[in-house]
Design a protein around this motif. Structure first.
Motif, PDB file in Angstrom:
ATOM      1  N   ASN A 114      63.239 -34.512  -5.525  1.00 20.75           N
ATOM      2  CA  ASN A 114      64.333 -35.292  -6.117  1.00 20.75           C
ATOM      3  C   ASN A 114      64.761 -34.638  -7.421  1.00 20.75           C
ATOM      4  OD1 ASN A 114      66.109 -37.106  -7.131  1.00 20.75           O
ATOM      5  ND2 ASN A 114      64.770 -38.899  -6.969  1.00 20.75           N
ATOM      6  N   LEU A 168      68.272 -46.993  -8.929  1.00 22.81           N
ATOM      7  CA  LEU A 168      69.167 -45.834  -8.802  1.00 22.81           C
ATOM      8  C   LEU A 168      68.634 -44.839  -7.785  1.00 22.81           C
ATOM      9  CD1 LEU A 168      71.796 -44.740 -10.065  1.00 22.81           C
ATOM     10  CD2 LEU A 168      70.372 -43.325 -11.530  1.00 22.81           C
ATOM     11  N   SER A 169      67.296 -44.769  -7.666  1.00 14.91           N
ATOM     12  CA  SER A 169      66.741 -43.802  -6.721  1.00 14.91           C
ATOM     13  C   SER A 169      66.826 -44.316  -5.293  1.00 14.91           C
ATOM     14  CB  SER A 169      65.294 -43.486  -7.091  1.00 14.91           C
ATOM     15  OG  SER A 169      64.484 -44.616  -6.869  1.00 14.91           O
ATOM     16  N   LEU A 170      67.130 -45.619  -5.136  1.00 18.36           N
ATOM     17  CA  LEU A 170      67.176 -46.194  -3.786  1.00 18.36           C
ATOM     18  C   LEU A 170      68.238 -45.529  -2.893  1.00 18.36           C
ATOM     19  CD1 LEU A 170      65.727 -48.313  -2.088  1.00 18.36           C
ATOM     20  CD2 LEU A 170      67.483 -49.952  -2.748  1.00 18.36           C
ATOM     21  N   PRO A 171      69.476 -45.361  -3.375  1.00 20.22           N
ATOM     22  CA  PRO A 171      70.454 -44.667  -2.518  1.00 20.22           C
ATOM     23  C   PRO A 171      69.980 -43.269  -2.130  1.00 20.22           C
ATOM     24  CG  PRO A 171      71.505 -45.448  -4.546  1.00 20.22           C
ATOM     25  CD  PRO A 171      70.077 -45.837  -4.621  1.00 20.22           C
ATOM     26  N   PHE A 172      69.330 -42.581  -3.066  1.00 14.90           N
ATOM     27  CA  PHE A 172      68.803 -41.242  -2.756  1.00 14.90           C
ATOM     28  C   PHE A 172      67.796 -41.362  -1.617  1.00 14.90           C
ATOM     29  CE2 PHE A 172      65.335 -38.204  -3.229  1.00 14.90           C
ATOM     30  CZ  PHE A 172      66.011 -36.991  -3.245  1.00 14.90           C
ATOM     31  N   LEU A 225      67.512 -43.737   0.684  1.00 17.47           N
ATOM     32  CA  LEU A 225      68.141 -44.080   1.953  1.00 17.47           C
ATOM     33  C   LEU A 225      68.886 -42.884   2.537  1.00 17.47           C
ATOM     34  CD1 LEU A 225      69.448 -47.659   1.066  1.00 17.47           C
ATOM     35  CD2 LEU A 225      67.364 -47.005   2.293  1.00 17.47           C
ATOM     36  N   LEU A 226      69.628 -42.176   1.667  1.00 11.26           N
ATOM     37  CA  LEU A 226      70.411 -41.031   2.146  1.00 11.26           C
ATOM     38  C   LEU A 226      69.515 -39.938   2.704  1.00 11.26           C
ATOM     39  CD1 LEU A 226      73.129 -40.740  -0.633  1.00 11.26           C
ATOM     40  CD2 LEU A 226      73.524 -41.148   1.795  1.00 11.26           C
ATOM     41  N   SER A 232      70.144 -36.531   4.679  1.00  8.33           N
ATOM     42  CA  SER A 232      71.005 -35.662   3.885  1.00  8.33           C
ATOM     43  C   SER A 232      70.142 -34.624   3.168  1.00  8.33           C
ATOM     44  CB  SER A 232      71.779 -36.483   2.859  1.00  8.33           C
ATOM     45  OG  SER A 232      70.902 -36.966   1.879  1.00  8.33           O
ATOM     46  N   THR A 238      71.738 -34.077  -2.625  1.00  7.91           N
ATOM     47  CA  THR A 238      71.715 -35.504  -2.933  1.00  7.91           C
ATOM     48  C   THR A 238      71.110 -35.746  -4.315  1.00  7.91           C
ATOM     49  OG1 THR A 238      71.310 -35.806  -0.575  1.00  7.91           O
ATOM     50  CG2 THR A 238      71.169 -37.758  -1.954  1.00  7.91           C
ATOM     51  N   LEU A 298      72.783 -37.508  -7.443  1.00  9.40           N
ATOM     52  CA  LEU A 298      72.134 -38.624  -8.137  1.00  9.40           C
ATOM     53  C   LEU A 298      72.164 -38.408  -9.646  1.00  9.40           C
ATOM     54  CD1 LEU A 298      70.339 -41.197  -7.893  1.00  9.40           C
ATOM     55  CD2 LEU A 298      68.374 -39.679  -7.872  1.00  9.40           C
TER      56      LEU A 298
END
Lengths: 307, 358
Positions: A39, A77-81, A83-84, A90, A95, A99
C-alpha cells in the motif's frame, strides 16, 4: 567547535518525538506488507489522520479523542483501497498512489476551517519511579503516552507475528497466498484486516504530527513522512524490531543535524542536511549486498481464488 | 484520415469555444506556488493577492494556479502547461523557478512572465521582490532588546541572497542594541516542511535561544515556540496573528496585491514591459505587523521609529561602517549598500560565526 550547548537529555527526548510519527506509520505498513499487500498510500492516510485527529481534538478539546478519530479515519480511507485491490483486483501500486492523492486532497478540504487553530495540550506522562531516575528519567520516561504506545505497538506486532497462530496465518498469506487459500484461510479477509490496521497506524502517525510534533494543522504538513515510513519497512527487511531501529535512526540523525547546526558545528551544512537520507541509502545498500531481502514472496501480487 | 479530420474540427471547435468564452474574461493570469495556499505564510499571501486581484478586475481577469510545484525540472513542466492552457501572464512565486521561467519564456514570446525574487530578466520576463531586509532590521532591533540569553536562533531555508540579506540585516540591528548577541543559523534546505521547521525551532530553543526568527513558510516554528514558552518569534511573510501576543511579537507581511493588480492592468492595456521592481516598507510591499504588548513600550517606540526611518528612506538598513565576516571593509562610515551588491549578497557581515553553505 563548541558543542557544549547540546543537551543530550533534551536531544534524545526530541529524537523520540521526531521518530514516533514514522514509527507508527511504518509498523502499520509492515503488517500490511507481511500480508502480501503493497500500500503506497501511507502519505495520504497519514495526512488524513493528521487533519481528522486535529479536527476531533480541537472540537472536543481532547487529544485522546483526536487519536481515536485519526485511527478510524486512516482505516476508513484505506477501506476503498482494500476493496479495490482485493475484490476488484486492481493494481496495488496504482491504487496506492491514487489513495495518496485522495488523502492529500481530502485533507486540505477538511482542514480549511482548522487552519491557524491551536491544538489542545497533550499531557506528558511521567512514569512513576522511573521518571525520577537521574538523566534517564527525563530522557526516556517523561513523554506523552503515544511515544510509549508506539514502542509497545512494535513489541506487540513482533510478538503477534512471531508467537501467535494468527500471526503465522498472516505471514503464510503474505508468503504463499495460493497455499494459504488451499488450506482454507480466507486470504482476502485477512488482507483487508491487515490493510485496515495499516491505515489506522498511519492515521495515528499523522495525528502525532498535528497534535504533538508540530502541533497545528497545516496543509501538506506530512511533507513526505509517509514515503520515509515505506522506505523504513524495506530498510528493516520486514522485521518489527528493525523498524524501530530504522525510525529512531532516521529521527535521530534528523534531529542531531539540526542540533549540530544550532550549536555551530564546523561541518558542511549541506552534508548534515542530507545525512538522514544518505544513511538510509547506505544501510539499504548494505542490506542488499548481504542478499537478505526477506520480502514476503506474495508482496504486491493480486490474489484470486480461481487461479 | 477521416478520424483525424474529425479530431481537427473538434479541436477547432474547442479552440473557438474557448475564444467565445474568453470574451467576458479578457485575460488569464496564472500563478505557480511553491507550497499550498494554506501554509499560513509565503504562499498564503500570494494567494490572498491573487484573490484580491481577481476581485479587483471583477470578471475581466480569470486566475489559475498550481500549488506545491517543486523547484526542479517539474517547475518547467508546470509553467509550460500553464502557458499552453492560455495564460497571458504568469507569476512564478519562488526563487528556484528562475531558470525554468526564463526557459519557458523563450518558448512563449507572447506570454508575459513575472518571476518573484530572482534576477534574470528577458523581453517578456520581469522580476519583482520586496525589501524584506527592511522588516528584518525592525525584527533584529526588537530581538536584540528582548533576548535574555543573548542567543538568537534563525531558521533559514535555502542559501540564496534574499535569505542571507535577512540574516545580515537582523544581525546588524540586533548587535547594534545588544553587543553580546549571538546568532545560531539552521539551514533546512526547504521552504516548507512543518515537521522539520518545528524540529529546528525546538533544536534552537534547546540550545539556549530565546528568540527564534524564521525564513521558512509555515507557522510550525511559532507553535513549537509557544509550546516551549518564554520564547519570542516573528511572523514571516504573513502576519501569523493567531500566535499573538506571545510568542509572535511582530511580523513581516508581504503585500503583493497592488503589484499584481498593476501588472495585470498593464497586460490589459497592452503597456506591459519587462521591469525590475524591488519595493520595501515605503511602497507598502513590506508591512510590519502589529507589535504586541509583550514588547516593552520603549522598545516598541524605537522599533516603530526605525520602521518610519526605513519607510521614508532617511535610513538604509545597510549603512556603514560595516565589515564583511572575513574582516575586510565593506561599507565606509555613512555609506549605504548599492542594490547590485544586495541583490547578489553572498557573504555574512562581521560578527556572524557560522559559514554560509554553498
Amino acid at each position: 567547535m563548541d558543542l557544549s550547548s547540546i543537551n543530550p537529555v533534551l536531544l534524545i527526548a526530541s529524537v523520540m518525538v521526531s521518530a514516533t510519527p514514522i514509527l507508527l506509520a511504518a509498523i502499520g505498513e509492515l503488517v500490511v506488507e507481511k500480508s502480501g499487500v503493497l500500500n503506497l498510500g501511507v502519505e495520504g492516510m497519514m495526512i488524513t489522520g493528521a487533519v481528522v485527529g486535529f479536527a476531533v481534538a480541537v472540537s472536543n478539546t481532547s487529544p485522546g479523542m483526536g487519536f481515536v478519530g485519526a485511527a478510524l479515519a486512516g482505516a476508513l480511507l484505506s477501506l476503498p483501497f482494500a476493496l479495490l485491490t482485493q475484490y476488484l483486483m486492481s493494481n496495488q501500486v496504482a491504487t496506492g498512489l491514487g489513495l495518496m492523492m485522495v488523502g492529500l486532497g481530502l485533507s486540505s478540504l477538511i482542514g480549511k476551517p482548522f487552519e491557524g487553530m491551536k491544538a489542545p495540550p497533550f499531557p506528558k506522562v511521567e512514569i512513576p519511579l522511573l521518571s525520577d531516575l537521574p538523566i534517564f528519567g527525563k530522557m526516556l520516561f517523561s513523554h506523552d503516552i503515544m511515544v510509549y504506545f508506539s514502542v509497545a505497538l512494535v513489541v506487540a506486532v513482533w510478538a503477534f507475528l512471531k508467537y501467535t497462530r494468527a500471526g503465522l496465518i498472516l505471514r503464510a498469506v503474505g508468503e504463499a497466498h495460493d497455499s494459504a487459500h488451499a488450506l482454507g484461510y480466507k486470504v482476502r479477509h485477512i488482507r483487508i484486516l491487515a490493510i485496515l490496521f495499516g491505515g489506522a497506524c498511519a492515521g495515528l502517525g499523522g495525528a502525532y504530527l498535528s497534535l504533538v510534533r508540530v502541533p497545528q494543522w497545516t496543509e501538506g504538513m506530512t511533507a513526505g513522512a509517509g514515503w520515509i515510513a515505506l522506505a523504513i519497512v524495506v530498510f528493516a527487511s520486514w522485521r518489527p524490531g528493525r523498524v524501530a531501529v530504522g525510525a529512531y535512526l532516521f529521527g535521530g540523525v534528523s534531529v542531531l543535524q539540526l542540533n549540530l547546526q544550532a550549536a555551530g558545528a564546523d561541518v558542511p551544512v549541506a552534508l548534515l542536511s542530507a545525512s538522514p537520507y544518505l544513511i538510509t541509502i547506505l544501510v539499504l545498500v548494505i542490506i542488499s549486498a548481504r542478499g537478505a531481502h526477506a520480502a514476503p514472496a506474495s508482496l504486491g501480487r493480486p490474489f484470486h481464488a480461481s487461479r | 484520415m477521416k478520424r483525424r479530420t474529425l479530431l481537427t474540427s473538434a479541436a477547432l471547435a474547442l479552440a473557438l469555444g474557448t475564444t467565445a468564452f474568453a470574451q467576458d474574461e479578457e485575460i488569464t493570469a496564472g500563478f505557480i506556488y511553491i507550497g499550498p495556499p494554506g501554509d499560513g505564510g509565503w504562499t498564503y499571501e500570494h494567494d490572498q493577492a491573487r484573490q484580491k486581484m481577481e476581485a479587483h478586475f471583477d470578471g475581466k481577469v480569470k486566475t489559475i494556479y498550481q500549488e506545491n510545484v517543486p523547484e526542479s525540472a517539474d517547475a518547467e513542466r508546470a509553467i509550460t502547461q500553464m502557458a499552453l492552457t492560455g495564460a497571458d501572464i504568469i507569476f512564478t512565486t519562488s526563487f528556484g523557478y528562475m531558470d525554468p521561467t526564463i526557459a519557458v519564456a523563450q518558448k512563449f514570446p507572447d506570454v508575459k512572465f513575472e518571476h518573484a525574487t530572482g534576477y534574470k530578466r528577458a523581453d517578456n520576463v520581469s522580476t519583482y521582490s520586496a525589501r524584506f531586509y527592511e522588516g528584518r532590521a525592525v525584527q533584529g532591533h526588537i530581538a536584540g532588546k528582548m533576548t535574555k540569553t543573548n542567543k538568537i536562533g534563525y531558521i533559514a531555508s535555502v542559501p540564496i541572497p534574499e535569505v542571507i540579506r535577512g540574516i545580515n540585516s537582523a544581525y546588524i540591528h540586533a548587535k547594534k542594541v545588544n553587543p553580546d548577541v549571538e546568532f545560531s543559523v539552521i539551514w533546512l534546505y526547504t521552504w516548507f516542511d512543518p515537521a522539520k521547521e518545528a524540529d529546528a525551532a525546538r533544536a534552537l530553543i534547546e540550545n539556549g535561544a530565546d528568540v527564534v526568527l524564521q525564513h521558512t513558510d509555515s507557522t510550525a516554528p511559532q507553535a513549537a515556540a509557544q509550546e516551549a514558552g518564554n520564547v519570542i518569534t516573528f511572523g514571516q511573510a504573513s502576519d501569523m496573528a493567531e500566535y499573538k501576543p506571545l510568542p509572535r511579537v511582530s511580523s513581516i507581511i508581504d503585500d503583493w496585491a497592488p503589484y499584481y493588480i498593476a501588472r495585470t492592468q498593464a497586460v490589459l492595456d497592452g503597456t506591459w514591459e519587462s521591469t525590475d521592481t524591488w519595493d520595501g516598507i515605503g511602497a507598502g510591499m513590506v508591512g510590519i505587523g502589529e507589535i504586541t504588548d509583550a514588547v516593552p513600550e520603549d522598545v516598541k517606540a524605537e522599533a516603530l521609529a526605525l520602521k518610519e526611518a526605513l519607510a521614508s528612506g532617511e535610513y538604509h538598513a545597510f549603512t556603514g561602517p560595516l565589515k564583511k565576516q572575513d574582516g575586510s571593509d565593506w561599507l565606509a562610515e555613512g555609506e549605504v549598500a548599492d542594490d547590485g551588491t544586495l541583490a547578489g549578497m553572498d557573504f555574512y557581515v562581521e560578527g556572524l560565526t557560522a559559514e554560509i553553505p554553498n
